[in-house]
Design an enzyme around this catalytic site. Structure first.
Site, PDB file in Angstrom:
ATOM      1  CG  LEU A  14      -2.156  -0.865   1.119  1.00 15.55           C
ATOM      2  CD1 LEU A  14      -3.020  -0.708   2.363  1.00 15.55           C
ATOM      3  CD2 LEU A  14      -2.979  -0.544  -0.118  1.00 15.55           C
ATOM      4  CG  HIS A  15       4.385   1.500   0.039  1.00 19.75           C
ATOM      5  ND1 HIS A  15       4.696   2.255   1.144  1.00 19.75           N
ATOM      6  CD2 HIS A  15       4.491   0.213   0.425  1.00 19.75           C
ATOM      7  CE1 HIS A  15       4.995   1.445   2.149  1.00 19.75           C
ATOM      8  NE2 HIS A  15       4.875   0.197   1.742  1.00 19.75           N
ATOM      9  CB  ALA A  16       3.325   5.022  -4.818  1.00 19.97           C
TER      10      ALA A  16
END
Length: 85
Positions: A14-16
Site C-alpha cells: 500500500l505505497h504510492a
C-alpha cells in the site's frame, strides 16, 4: 461496522498509487474507516500519511473496518484495492 482481513497482493503493497486509491475509496465512507497492519493499532484509512506510515508490503495481512450506511460497499472496494495483484 463491517470488518475484513485481507492479504495484500499488490507487488508494491500500500505505497504510492495503491495507497492513494485506497485513501480515495475510504474517503467515500459516510462513517469512520480504519486499517491496521497485523495486530497493530488501527489508523485512519482516510489519511494518506497514516496509511503509508503503516509500511504495508506485499504479503502483509491488514484488517479494514468501516462504519456507516455504505460500509459494505466501501469495504468491498478497499479489499479489492488492497488485494489487487
Amino acid at each position: 461496522m463491517a470488518e475484513r482481513r485481507v492479504k495484500v497482493e499488490s507487488e508494491v503493497g500500500l505505497h504510492a498509487r495503491p495507497a492513494a486509491m485506497f485513501v480515495e475509496a475510504a474517503s467515500k465512507a459516510s462513517g469512520e474507516a480504519t486499517v491496521a497492519k497485523g495486530d497493530g493499532a488501527p489508523v485512519s484509512a482516510k489519511s494518506i500519511l497514516a496509511v503509508m506510515g503503516l509500511d504495508v508490503r506485499h504479503g502483509d495481512e491488514i484488517t479494514i473496518r468501516v462504519d456507516g450506511e455504505d460500509a459494505g460497499t466501501v469495504l468491498d472496494r478497499l479489499a479489492e484495492i488492497a488485494g489487487a495483484a
